[in-house]
Design a protein around this motif. Structure first.
Motif, PDB file in Angstrom:
ATOM      1  N   LEU A  24       0.830  -1.218   0.000  1.00 50.96           N
ATOM      2  CA  LEU A  24       0.000   0.000   0.000  1.00 50.96           C
ATOM      3  C   LEU A  24       0.862   1.265   0.000  1.00 50.96           C
ATOM      4  O   LEU A  24       0.599   2.199  -0.759  1.00 50.96           O
ATOM      5  CB  LEU A  24      -0.915  -0.013   1.220  1.00 50.96           C
ATOM      6  CG  LEU A  24      -1.881   1.166   1.370  1.00 50.96           C
ATOM      7  CD1 LEU A  24      -3.238   0.669   1.803  1.00 50.96           C
ATOM      8  CD2 LEU A  24      -1.381   2.202   2.347  1.00 50.96           C
ATOM      9  N   ILE A  25       1.901   1.274   0.819  1.00 51.01           N
ATOM     10  CA  ILE A  25       2.703   2.503   0.946  1.00 51.01           C
ATOM     11  C   ILE A  25       3.388   2.870  -0.375  1.00 51.01           C
ATOM     12  O   ILE A  25       3.220   3.979  -0.874  1.00 51.01           O
ATOM     13  CB  ILE A  25       3.708   2.384   2.104  1.00 51.01           C
ATOM     14  CG1 ILE A  25       2.939   2.208   3.418  1.00 51.01           C
ATOM     15  CG2 ILE A  25       4.604   3.600   2.188  1.00 51.01           C
ATOM     16  CD1 ILE A  25       3.796   1.713   4.555  1.00 51.01           C
TER      17      ILE A  25
ATOM     18  N   PHE B 220       6.332   9.047   2.047  1.00 48.80           N
ATOM     19  CA  PHE B 220       7.218   7.992   2.569  1.00 48.80           C
ATOM     20  C   PHE B 220       7.805   8.393   3.919  1.00 48.80           C
ATOM     21  O   PHE B 220       7.952   7.561   4.816  1.00 48.80           O
ATOM     22  CB  PHE B 220       8.344   7.696   1.567  1.00 48.80           C
ATOM     23  CG  PHE B 220       7.863   6.927   0.365  1.00 48.80           C
ATOM     24  CD1 PHE B 220       7.419   5.617   0.490  1.00 48.80           C
ATOM     25  CD2 PHE B 220       7.833   7.504  -0.888  1.00 48.80           C
ATOM     26  CE1 PHE B 220       6.958   4.906  -0.608  1.00 48.80           C
ATOM     27  CE2 PHE B 220       7.371   6.805  -1.985  1.00 48.80           C
ATOM     28  CZ  PHE B 220       6.932   5.501  -1.847  1.00 48.80           C
ATOM     29  N   ALA B 221       8.133   9.692   4.043  1.00 44.95           N
ATOM     30  CA  ALA B 221       8.743  10.165   5.291  1.00 44.95           C
ATOM     31  C   ALA B 221       7.790   9.984   6.472  1.00 44.95           C
ATOM     32  O   ALA B 221       8.216   9.567   7.560  1.00 44.95           O
ATOM     33  CB  ALA B 221       9.127  11.644   5.155  1.00 44.95           C
ATOM     34  N   ILE B 222       6.525  10.259   6.273  1.00 40.77           N
ATOM     35  CA  ILE B 222       5.541  10.119   7.362  1.00 40.77           C
ATOM     36  C   ILE B 222       5.515   8.677   7.859  1.00 40.77           C
ATOM     37  O   ILE B 222       5.505   8.415   9.064  1.00 40.77           O
ATOM     38  CB  ILE B 222       4.151  10.583   6.883  1.00 40.77           C
ATOM     39  CG1 ILE B 222       4.100  12.101   6.855  1.00 40.77           C
ATOM     40  CG2 ILE B 222       3.041  10.022   7.776  1.00 40.77           C
ATOM     41  CD1 ILE B 222       2.846  12.680   6.267  1.00 40.77           C
ATOM     42  N   TRP B 223       5.526   7.734   6.963  1.00 43.29           N
ATOM     43  CA  TRP B 223       5.457   6.327   7.362  1.00 43.29           C
ATOM     44  C   TRP B 223       6.762   5.864   8.024  1.00 43.29           C
ATOM     45  O   TRP B 223       6.749   5.256   9.086  1.00 43.29           O
ATOM     46  CB  TRP B 223       5.178   5.445   6.142  1.00 43.29           C
ATOM     47  CG  TRP B 223       3.763   5.535   5.674  1.00 43.29           C
ATOM     48  CD1 TRP B 223       3.265   6.417   4.762  1.00 43.29           C
ATOM     49  CD2 TRP B 223       2.655   4.736   6.102  1.00 43.29           C
ATOM     50  NE1 TRP B 223       1.917   6.208   4.596  1.00 43.29           N
ATOM     51  CE2 TRP B 223       1.518   5.185   5.406  1.00 43.29           C
ATOM     52  CE3 TRP B 223       2.510   3.694   7.015  1.00 43.29           C
ATOM     53  CZ2 TRP B 223       0.261   4.625   5.572  1.00 43.29           C
ATOM     54  CZ3 TRP B 223       1.253   3.129   7.177  1.00 43.29           C
ATOM     55  CH2 TRP B 223       0.138   3.594   6.472  1.00 43.29           C
TER      56      TRP B 223
ATOM     57  N   ALA C 165       7.310   5.427  12.082  1.00 50.17           N
ATOM     58  CA  ALA C 165       7.583   4.089  12.631  1.00 50.17           C
ATOM     59  C   ALA C 165       8.837   4.102  13.502  1.00 50.17           C
ATOM     60  O   ALA C 165       8.850   3.547  14.604  1.00 50.17           O
ATOM     61  CB  ALA C 165       7.738   3.093  11.499  1.00 50.17           C
ATOM     62  N   PHE C 166       9.878   4.788  13.010  1.00 46.73           N
ATOM     63  CA  PHE C 166      11.128   4.867  13.791  1.00 46.73           C
ATOM     64  C   PHE C 166      10.897   5.588  15.113  1.00 46.73           C
ATOM     65  O   PHE C 166      11.292   5.120  16.175  1.00 46.73           O
ATOM     66  CB  PHE C 166      12.205   5.614  12.985  1.00 46.73           C
ATOM     67  CG  PHE C 166      13.006   4.696  12.115  1.00 46.73           C
ATOM     68  CD1 PHE C 166      13.762   3.663  12.663  1.00 46.73           C
ATOM     69  CD2 PHE C 166      13.025   4.859  10.736  1.00 46.73           C
ATOM     70  CE1 PHE C 166      14.492   2.814  11.848  1.00 46.73           C
ATOM     71  CE2 PHE C 166      13.755   4.014   9.923  1.00 46.73           C
ATOM     72  CZ  PHE C 166      14.490   2.987  10.482  1.00 46.73           C
TER      73      PHE C 166
ATOM     74  N   LEU D 125       1.951   5.272  11.795  1.00 46.82           N
ATOM     75  CA  LEU D 125       0.694   4.937  11.112  1.00 46.82           C
ATOM     76  C   LEU D 125       0.559   3.433  10.936  1.00 46.82           C
ATOM     77  O   LEU D 125      -0.546   2.904  10.855  1.00 46.82           O
ATOM     78  CB  LEU D 125       0.623   5.639   9.757  1.00 46.82           C
ATOM     79  CG  LEU D 125       0.278   7.126   9.801  1.00 46.82           C
ATOM     80  CD1 LEU D 125       0.282   7.710   8.395  1.00 46.82           C
ATOM     81  CD2 LEU D 125      -1.077   7.366  10.438  1.00 46.82           C
ATOM     82  N   PHE D 126       1.695   2.735  10.877  1.00 48.20           N
ATOM     83  CA  PHE D 126       1.660   1.265  10.824  1.00 48.20           C
ATOM     84  C   PHE D 126       0.842   0.722  11.999  1.00 48.20           C
ATOM     85  O   PHE D 126      -0.036  -0.110  11.835  1.00 48.20           O
ATOM     86  CB  PHE D 126       3.079   0.689  10.966  1.00 48.20           C
ATOM     87  CG  PHE D 126       3.826   0.620   9.676  1.00 48.20           C
ATOM     88  CD1 PHE D 126       3.387  -0.200   8.638  1.00 48.20           C
ATOM     89  CD2 PHE D 126       4.998   1.322   9.513  1.00 48.20           C
ATOM     90  CE1 PHE D 126       4.098  -0.279   7.468  1.00 48.20           C
ATOM     91  CE2 PHE D 126       5.708   1.249   8.333  1.00 48.20           C
ATOM     92  CZ  PHE D 126       5.263   0.450   7.307  1.00 48.20           C
TER      93      PHE D 126
END
Lengths: 323, 310
Positions: free
Chosen positions: A130-131, A244-247, A251-252, A274-275
């Motif tokens: 999805l990402i 991509f940066a948001i995800w 997560a990090f 968001l994961f």
């Protein structure tokens, strides 16, 4: 003048309703996105996990139908080993618990097994498709309209801003559902076809509705967020980078803050990722037994995320008209 | 004849800036030139007519529909050609046409047929199958005109339609506007800075300045001079011809090497003119009634605006 040039003529044809205009934008968006070879490749890979899980359903049903206790135990162990289970839920859905429950309540295991598979599909495999998929489709969808001033062409026609946003959202949601709802429903149908009779519907009949709900709760916020990012810039690569940066950074950050600093995996700081938010929502809907926390928190986060994204989106597409 | 556009006390403010200041106007069907210096409020007026921005106060009707209420219905009857270089990225010319027609309610097949028909009318050839972002300025200009026309509007709003076109294409574009107005009763609001274009095709003129209407009326009335006079061009010495006319009681306003400017209508003095020419053995090359130029009107309106500001 060319022989086929009939000059200007009035157009007498019947016009369709104003209410379905957003569908034109959606259809156009789907066709344009489909032109990307990368998207087609990703869709191919998005369906592979469901094929593997279909095989696991086959093994499960084989174990149900065989009379030989040794073969049955062997297939059950193999199935349980293949079934990855949810993170932190191995006690509930893992091999020992699964086999124990199977022996105690033979009729209830099918629901548990199917929902565990669906949960794995929603939590572990589809987010990784999805990402990048939305990273390919959505960044140019609004940013290019801003750059090429296409708003003047759209909004000088009988098309409202709401219809424009709905049309764009529906395009993204279509592709998200293609990798969430569709494989999950196919998996469910595969299970039905491999099961001994239709009586299994009585124990698993709630799953299609749960699949639909989980898919929509992933698709709508993800589509809103990605389109909002696209509307913030005229350069689609910046929107893609932000997506991509948001995800990744989310997560990090959530991982560092919720595990290392406080050492507590139930900390609300994990929702910075968001994961985690999507995973919790999918888990709570697909099988409430497997949910590690209450569903209200992540659903509220998704509701706020969607509302803010849509508000920014409307503001951004109205801005070019105000000058 | 009912008005095409009727506005009463229409005001549009952006924060503290007043873009349109209590405008009252009535535009009749036909081709109307919308003129005005930069910042006069032309673009805002167009956006108000299209329902793209809301008005601060005032009311009006367009094509008989109330302003700000039936926006969707209104837009389905108006074709708008923006001045800005706008296009839908990634589509070919014919795909853009099809999409625009479908957004106006046509089904897929009809939209494609109509798209080809209008592109033929606009003189777009095989380039219709190329992506629009590869088009030249002139090609995009023609495509925007075609996009405005694809749904068969009753009112066409054209913002700088001839900018970026070569002389041949410019003539063709003006000719298309004439055909649409004359043969198909499509009213046109032509917003441009090229005054000869307005003189060539417009029946009415509207000049805006600082958000107000400075000049409004038919081209014929506006270009008619207050004091009738005419210009006379002769083959020989104009000074001798001029003296002879004055001796016969005619009032000569100005004499140059080969032309004479005379007060009154040419019909009143035609006998004396021909008689004088016969007596002096000269040839009368032309007799032209004097008219106000649009440029003069425009400059007067602009100067009035500037004085109003200072």
């Amino acid at each position: 003048m060319a022989i086929h040039n009939l000059g200007y003529r009035h157009c007498e044809g019947r016009r369709q309703s104003h209410r379905t205009r957003w569908l034109v934008l959606t259809e156009n968006g789907i066709r344009r996105a489909w032109a990307s070879a990368w998207l087609r490749r990703m869709l191919f890979f998005a369906w592979l996990p469901s094929v593997l899980m279909g095989f696991m359903i086959f093994l499960y049903e084989q174990s149900e139908s065989t009379d030989d206790p040794f073969t049955r135990a062997f297939i059950q162990m193999g199935t349980a080993l293949l079934e990855p289970g949810g993170q932190g839920n191995m006690q509930a859905s893992g091999m020992l618990g699964y086999l124990q429950q199977k022996n105690e309540h033979p009729g209830e295991t099918r629901h548990l097994f199917w929902s565990s598979l669906l949960l794995t599909l929603f939590r572990r495999s589809q987010p990784f498709i999805l990402i990048p998929m939305l990273g390919v489709i959505t960044p140019p969808m609004i940013s290019q309209d801003i750059r090429s001033r296409a708003f003047l062409l759209y909004f000088s026609r009988p098309l409202s801003r709401t219809q424009y946003v709905v049309g764009k959202l529906a395009t993204v949601i279509f592709y998200v559902l293609l990798i969430t709802l569709m494989p999950a429903l196919m998996l469910f149908c595969t299970g039905l076809l491999l099961s001994p009779d239709l009586s299994v519907l009585s124990s698993t009949g709630d799953l299609p509705l749960r699949i639909l709900l989980a898919s929509l709760l992933i698709a709508i916020p993800a589509a809103s967020l990605s389109l909002m990012l696209s509307s913030l810039t005229t350069e689609s690569r910046f929107a893609g980078f932000a997506w991509f940066a948001i995800w990744i950074f989310g997560a990090f950050t959530a991982g560092i803050l919720s595990n290392s600093t406080w050492g507590d995996s139930t900390s609300p700081l994990k929702y910075l990722s968001l994961f985690e938010v999507f995973s919790e929502v999918a888990g709570s809907i697909l099988d409430p037994q497997l949910a590690s926390s209450r569903v209200e928190e992540p659903v509220s986060i998704l509701a706020v995320l969607t509302a803010v994204s849509l508000a920014v989106l409307f503001r951004r597409i109205s801005a070019p008209m105000q000058v | 004849m009912p008005s095409l556009i009727e506005l009463q006390n229409l005001t549009k403010k952006y924060a503290s800036f007043t873009a349109l200041d209590s405008i009252n106007l009535s535009i009749a069907p036909g081709v109307t030139g919308l003129l005005g210096p930069n910042g006069a409020g032309k673009s805002t007026l167009i956006k108000v007519l299209l329902g793209l921005v809301s008005t601060t106060s005032g009311s009006g009707t367009i094509l008989g529909l109330p302003l700000g209420e039936s926006t969707q219905e209104l837009r389905s009857q108006i074709g708008y050609m923006p001045e800005d270089d706008c296009y839908i990225n990634g589509l070919t010319g014919i795909e853009s046409m099809q999409l625009a027609a479908r957004l106006c309610g046509m089904d897929r097949t009809e939209a494609l047929r109509r798209g080809h028909e209008i592109l033929d009318f606009c003189g777009t050839r095989q380039e219709r199958y190329r992506p629009v972002d590869t088009y030249s300025t002139g090609m995009r200009q023609k495509l925007r005109f075609a996009l405005a026309l694809v749904h068969d509007p009753k009112l066409l709003i054209l913002d700088e339609p001839t900018t970026g076109l070569d002389p041949e294409e410019r003539d063709a574009m003006l000719n298309r506007i004439r055909i649409l107005s004359r043969d198909f009763s499509i009213s046109v609001l032509l917003c441009t800075h090229i005054l000869p274009d307005v003189q060539a095709v417009c029946e009415h003129v509207l000049i805006l300045g600082a958000g107000t209407v400075r000049v409004s009326g038919s081209m014929q009335d506006l270009c008619r001079v207050q004091t009738p006079r005419f210009h006379l061009r002769v083959s020989g010495a104009a000074s001798e011809f001029s003296e002879r006319l004055q001796s016969r009681g005619m009032v000569v306003l100005e004499t140059t090497a080969d032309s004479i400017s005379v007060l009154g209508q040419p019909e009143e003095h035609s006998t004396w003119i021909w008689q004088t020419a016969a007596e002096l053995g000269q040839i009368v090359r032309s007799v032209t009634p004097a008219a106000n130029s649009l440029e003069k009107l425009f400059l007067e309106a602009v100067q009035e605006t500037e004085h109003g500001h200072s």
